[in-house]
Design a protein around this motif. Structure first.
Motif, PDB file in Angstrom:
ATOM      1  N   HIS A  51       0.829  -1.204   0.000  1.00 15.54           N
ATOM      2  CA  HIS A  51       0.000   0.000   0.000  1.00 15.54           C
ATOM      3  C   HIS A  51       0.868   1.261   0.000  1.00 15.54           C
ATOM      4  N   ILE A  52       1.941   1.237   0.792  1.00 16.90           N
ATOM      5  CA  ILE A  52       2.833   2.409   0.859  1.00 16.90           C
ATOM      6  C   ILE A  52       3.526   2.621  -0.480  1.00 16.90           C
ATOM      7  N   ILE A  53       4.033   1.534  -1.057  1.00 18.56           N
ATOM      8  CA  ILE A  53       4.723   1.657  -2.344  1.00 18.56           C
ATOM      9  C   ILE A  53       3.765   2.160  -3.416  1.00 18.56           C
ATOM     10  N   THR A  54       2.520   1.677  -3.375  1.00 14.77           N
ATOM     11  CA  THR A  54       1.506   2.163  -4.321  1.00 14.77           C
ATOM     12  C   THR A  54       1.312   3.666  -4.176  1.00 14.77           C
ATOM     13  N   ALA A  55       1.291   4.123  -2.926  1.00 16.52           N
ATOM     14  CA  ALA A  55       1.088   5.547  -2.672  1.00 16.52           C
ATOM     15  C   ALA A  55       2.333   6.369  -2.994  1.00 16.52           C
ATOM     16  N   VAL A  56       3.516   5.828  -2.689  1.00 18.70           N
ATOM     17  CA  VAL A  56       4.749   6.605  -2.818  1.00 18.70           C
ATOM     18  C   VAL A  56       5.274   6.620  -4.243  1.00 18.70           C
ATOM     19  N   ILE A  57       5.491   5.426  -4.825  1.00 16.08           N
ATOM     20  CA  ILE A  57       6.062   5.396  -6.186  1.00 16.08           C
ATOM     21  C   ILE A  57       4.934   5.711  -7.155  1.00 16.08           C
ATOM     22  N   GLY A  58       4.633   6.956  -7.253  1.00 12.53           N
ATOM     23  CA  GLY A  58       3.602   7.411  -8.176  1.00 12.53           C
ATOM     24  C   GLY A  58       4.218   8.240  -9.274  1.00 12.53           C
ATOM     25  N   SER A  59       3.452   9.192  -9.764  1.00  8.92           N
ATOM     26  CA  SER A  59       3.928  10.018 -10.858  1.00  8.92           C
ATOM     27  C   SER A  59       5.114  10.874 -10.434  1.00  8.92           C
ATOM     28  N   GLY A  60       5.329  11.019  -9.108  1.00 11.60           N
ATOM     29  CA  GLY A  60       6.446  11.826  -8.634  1.00 11.60           C
ATOM     30  C   GLY A  60       7.785  11.347  -9.138  1.00 11.60           C
ATOM     31  N   ALA A 183     -13.134   6.121 -15.818  1.00 17.79           N
ATOM     32  CA  ALA A 183     -12.635   4.919 -15.132  1.00 17.79           C
ATOM     33  C   ALA A 183     -12.683   5.105 -13.614  1.00 17.79           C
ATOM     34  N   GLU A 184     -12.314   6.309 -13.143  1.00 23.97           N
ATOM     35  CA  GLU A 184     -12.307   6.557 -11.700  1.00 23.97           C
ATOM     36  C   GLU A 184     -13.722   6.651 -11.125  1.00 23.97           C
ATOM     37  N   ILE A 185     -14.666   7.132 -11.909  1.00 24.59           N
ATOM     38  CA  ILE A 185     -16.058   7.151 -11.443  1.00 24.59           C
ATOM     39  C   ILE A 185     -16.526   5.731 -11.143  1.00 24.59           C
ATOM     40  N   LEU A 186     -16.188   4.800 -12.034  1.00 21.03           N
ATOM     41  CA  LEU A 186     -16.588   3.403 -11.830  1.00 21.03           C
ATOM     42  C   LEU A 186     -15.883   2.799 -10.616  1.00 21.03           C
ATOM     43  N   LEU A 187     -14.553   2.982 -10.531  1.00 15.54           N
ATOM     44  CA  LEU A 187     -13.799   2.390  -9.424  1.00 15.54           C
ATOM     45  C   LEU A 187     -14.120   3.053  -8.086  1.00 15.54           C
ATOM     46  N   SER A 188     -14.543   4.307  -8.127  1.00 16.46           N
ATOM     47  CA  SER A 188     -14.879   5.009  -6.888  1.00 16.46           C
ATOM     48  C   SER A 188     -16.102   4.426  -6.206  1.00 16.46           C
ATOM     49  N   GLN A 189     -16.845   3.609  -6.914  1.00 15.37           N
ATOM     50  CA  GLN A 189     -18.023   2.978  -6.302  1.00 15.37           C
ATOM     51  C   GLN A 189     -17.647   1.789  -5.427  1.00 15.37           C
ATOM     52  N   VAL A 202      -1.760  -4.693  -7.829  1.00 16.33           N
ATOM     53  CA  VAL A 202      -1.565  -4.469  -9.269  1.00 16.33           C
ATOM     54  C   VAL A 202      -0.819  -3.165  -9.496  1.00 16.33           C
ATOM     55  N   ALA A 203      -1.224  -2.105  -8.778  1.00 13.67           N
ATOM     56  CA  ALA A 203      -0.596  -0.798  -8.939  1.00 13.67           C
ATOM     57  C   ALA A 203       0.872  -0.826  -8.523  1.00 13.67           C
ATOM     58  N   ALA A 204       1.190  -1.565  -7.443  1.00 12.14           N
ATOM     59  CA  ALA A 204       2.576  -1.663  -6.993  1.00 12.14           C
ATOM     60  C   ALA A 204       3.445  -2.339  -8.055  1.00 12.14           C
ATOM     61  N   LEU A 341      -1.674   4.724 -11.791  1.00 12.20           N
ATOM     62  CA  LEU A 341      -2.347   5.939 -11.330  1.00 12.20           C
ATOM     63  C   LEU A 341      -3.836   5.697 -11.090  1.00 12.20           C
ATOM     64  N   VAL A 342      -4.428   4.794 -11.855  1.00 10.64           N
ATOM     65  CA  VAL A 342      -5.827   4.429 -11.619  1.00 10.64           C
ATOM     66  C   VAL A 342      -5.980   3.883 -10.198  1.00 10.64           C
ATOM     67  N   GLY A 343      -5.045   3.020  -9.787  1.00 10.24           N
ATOM     68  CA  GLY A 343      -5.087   2.458  -8.437  1.00 10.24           C
ATOM     69  C   GLY A 343      -4.693   3.457  -7.370  1.00 10.24           C
ATOM     70  N   ALA A 344      -3.641   4.237  -7.634  1.00  7.40           N
ATOM     71  CA  ALA A 344      -3.157   5.200  -6.644  1.00  7.40           C
ATOM     72  C   ALA A 344      -4.207   6.269  -6.355  1.00  7.40           C
ATOM     73  N   TYR A 345      -4.953   6.668  -7.368  1.00  6.97           N
ATOM     74  CA  TYR A 345      -6.040   7.640  -7.204  1.00  6.97           C
ATOM     75  C   TYR A 345      -7.014   7.149  -6.134  1.00  6.97           C
ATOM     76  N   GLN A 346      -7.363   5.865  -6.211  1.00  6.17           N
ATOM     77  CA  GLN A 346      -8.302   5.303  -5.245  1.00  6.17           C
ATOM     78  C   GLN A 346      -7.693   5.193  -3.851  1.00  6.17           C
ATOM     79  N   VAL A 347      -6.423   4.787  -3.776  1.00  2.00           N
ATOM     80  CA  VAL A 347      -5.758   4.659  -2.473  1.00  2.00           C
ATOM     81  C   VAL A 347      -5.754   5.999  -1.751  1.00  2.00           C
ATOM     82  N   TYR A 348      -5.506   7.076  -2.486  1.00  2.00           N
ATOM     83  CA  TYR A 348      -5.469   8.406  -1.881  1.00  2.00           C
ATOM     84  C   TYR A 348      -6.861   8.957  -1.582  1.00  2.00           C
ATOM     85  N   CYS A 349      -7.829   8.671  -2.444  1.00  2.00           N
ATOM     86  CA  CYS A 349      -9.137   9.310  -2.300  1.00  2.00           C
ATOM     87  C   CYS A 349     -10.079   8.593  -1.334  1.00  2.00           C
TER      88      CYS A 349
END
Length: 487
Positions: A51-60, A183-189, A202-204, A341-349
């Motif tokens: 989870h941390i790696i998904t959040a950290v190794i992002g677009s940064g 895509a995020e609207i669907l996953l946000s559900q 998957v995101a990691a 980023l699809v996954g990281a968006y959800q982890v953060y939001c």
């Protein structure tokens, strides 16, 4: 369950009060419930690390070559190492505040705001909540911009390859931002954090994929050039003016800070971890693994990117390779970025979603619109609990972040500003102050002074980074026409 029991429980609490009626005695050893009456947590060092790696190794990671390019071979890697050490140390301080009082049987703090409320209280809770959720909102915007750039890079590289370099392949970013938003609207559900563990894994994997490709391409470029580009002091005067170099150096600090930002969701991740051992011990190991792995990747990607391009290091490493062959490898890398980023968006939001939904349920407990679930049977997936408030509010959130992304489609400056705004308050100030309060460290003692010096030093860095990023945003705004941007 392996992720976000707290976030899930927040969503479920208004509808499933019966779960609290189970014996909540810490000594009862319930097979299905923890000491707080919530479903048994099953997270481990490895799920927390994922989870941390998904959040950290992002677009940064993609802006680090540019950041090192502004600072040079000495200051660049040194600043990156410094940020990694500060992030690791303050994350340990923060993880110690998950339980109030006793680290084994103390009351749990399920969110970052809960920890601030338990340890500091007063107006600081509201300040923390505002900074945390504005930052999460900003990350969603940054990730929407980054994903559209990578989707366009795939299209442009294929266009460039097919035309043999004759077609400049200009295109509009907005259709790609809209596609990401859908895509995020669907996953946000997806109701809660605990149901996102598969997306995090998957995101990691995707983050390692594109980081490795970026590293490989950087090494290949250095070999092709037969020399290491760059200088000890960074981008040279002449390529940019003296004033631009100062502002860009400050902005680079923000970019590096953003690359390490995950403290705002650390408590939520920690709340998925099982005990024994204590949650703080598990998170200490997970933080060490995650920060060490990400720093190694960051050093490689940033340094080899700068070595490959020198003063011309692009703001986004994988979209700035100039469509060099093998184009298909770049396509794979950019596709991996989008998936990540699809996954990281959800982890953060998800923490932000849960906060709003919890507040709505608290204020309107008798409203069916807010609290009632409608059971829907989905073929192949089983029953799904549809909540109308959750569906509408999360959809509006994604639409809002997408529209703002379309208005402000410049990646580097947004990344730097987000990093600057979130780094000091969330990664340094609140963890330090909570730790001092939790451990009752005497004022003016040596340890207290050292912690305060760390906090003030990081505040100065944050102010400089924010100033540089704001200058960059203002410069970009002069050349941007809303809804008319193309690349």
């Amino acid at each position: 369950m392996t992720m976000g029991e707290k976030t899930s429980a927040k969503n479920q609490l208004p509808h499933q009060v019966f779960s609290v009626s189970i014996d909540t005695n810490p000594q009862s050893g319930s097979k299905w419930f923890d000491d707080d009456g919530r479903p048994k947590r099953t997270g481990t060092v490895w799920t927390a690390s994922a989870h941390i790696i998904t959040a950290v190794i992002g677009s940064g990671v993609l802006s680090l070559a540019w950041a090192i390019g502004q600072l040079g071979w000495i200051a660049g890697p040194a600043v990156m190492l410094l940020f990694s050490l500060v992030t690791y140390y303050t994350s340990i301080l923060l993880s110690a505040c998950y339980r109030s009082g006793d680290p084994v049987n103390g009351n749990r703090n399920y969110t970052y705001m809960d920890a601030v409320r338990a340890n500091l209280g007063g107006g600081k809770v509201k300040i923390c909540g505002f900074v945390q959720y504005v930052n999460l909102f900003g990350v969603a915007i940054g990730y929407t911009i980054a994903s559209s750039i990578s989707m366009m890079a795939i299209k442009r590289s294929n266009c460039f390859h097919q035309s043999g370099g004759q077609d400049p392949c200009h295109m509009n970013a907005y259709p790609y931002m809209i596609a990401f938003g859908i895509a995020e609207i669907l996953l946000s559900q997806i109701p809660g954090f605990d149901q996102l563990h598969w997306l995090s894994l998957v995101a990691a994997v995707m983050s390692f994929t594109y980081s490795s490709i970026g590293l490989g391409l950087g090494i290949g470029k250095v070999v092709e050039n037969k020399r290491v580009m760059g200088s000890l002091t960074g981008i040279s005067i002449g390529t940019v003016t003296q004033t631009q170099k100062i502002w860009r150096s400050f902005q680079a600090l923000g970019d590096i800070a953003f690359a390490y930002s995950y403290s705002m969701i650390l408590i939520e991740i920690q709340d998925t971890v099982k005990a024994p051992p204590t949650e703080a011990k598990t998170m200490k190991k997970a933080t060490l693994i995650s920060v060490a792995v990400t720093t190694l990747f960051y050093m490689f990607c940033g340094c080899f990117g700068y070595a490959a391009f020198g003063d011309l290091s692009p703001g986004n490493l994988l979209t700035g390779f100039g469509f060099y062959n093998p184009y298909w490898l770049l396509d794979i890398a950019n596709a991996a970025i989008v998936i990540h980023l699809v996954g990281a968006y959800q982890v953060y939001c998800q923490p932000l979603f849960a906060f709003v939904e919890k507040e709505a349920a608290r204020r309107f407990p008798d409203s069916d619109f807010v609290t009632k679930d409608i059971k829907i049977s989905i073929p192949g997936l089983g029953p799904y609990n549809l909540n109308l408030f959750r569906m509408i509010w999360r959809t509006l959130f994604v639409v809002t972040t997408t529209v703002i992304s379309m208005l402000l489609p410049f990646f580097n400056d947004i990344v730097g500003l987000l990093g600057a705004l979130g780094f000091w308050p969330l990664t340094v100030y609140f963890p330090v102050e909570m730790y001092i309060s939790q451990k009752k460290i005497p004022k003016w003692s040596t340890r207290w002074l050292c912690l305060q010096i760390l906090s003030v030093a990081c505040l100065i860095i944050t102010i400089a980074a924010a100033a540089g990023s704001i200058a960059g945003v203002l410069d970009d705004v002069k050349t941007i026409k809303p809804f008319q941007t193309s690349y």
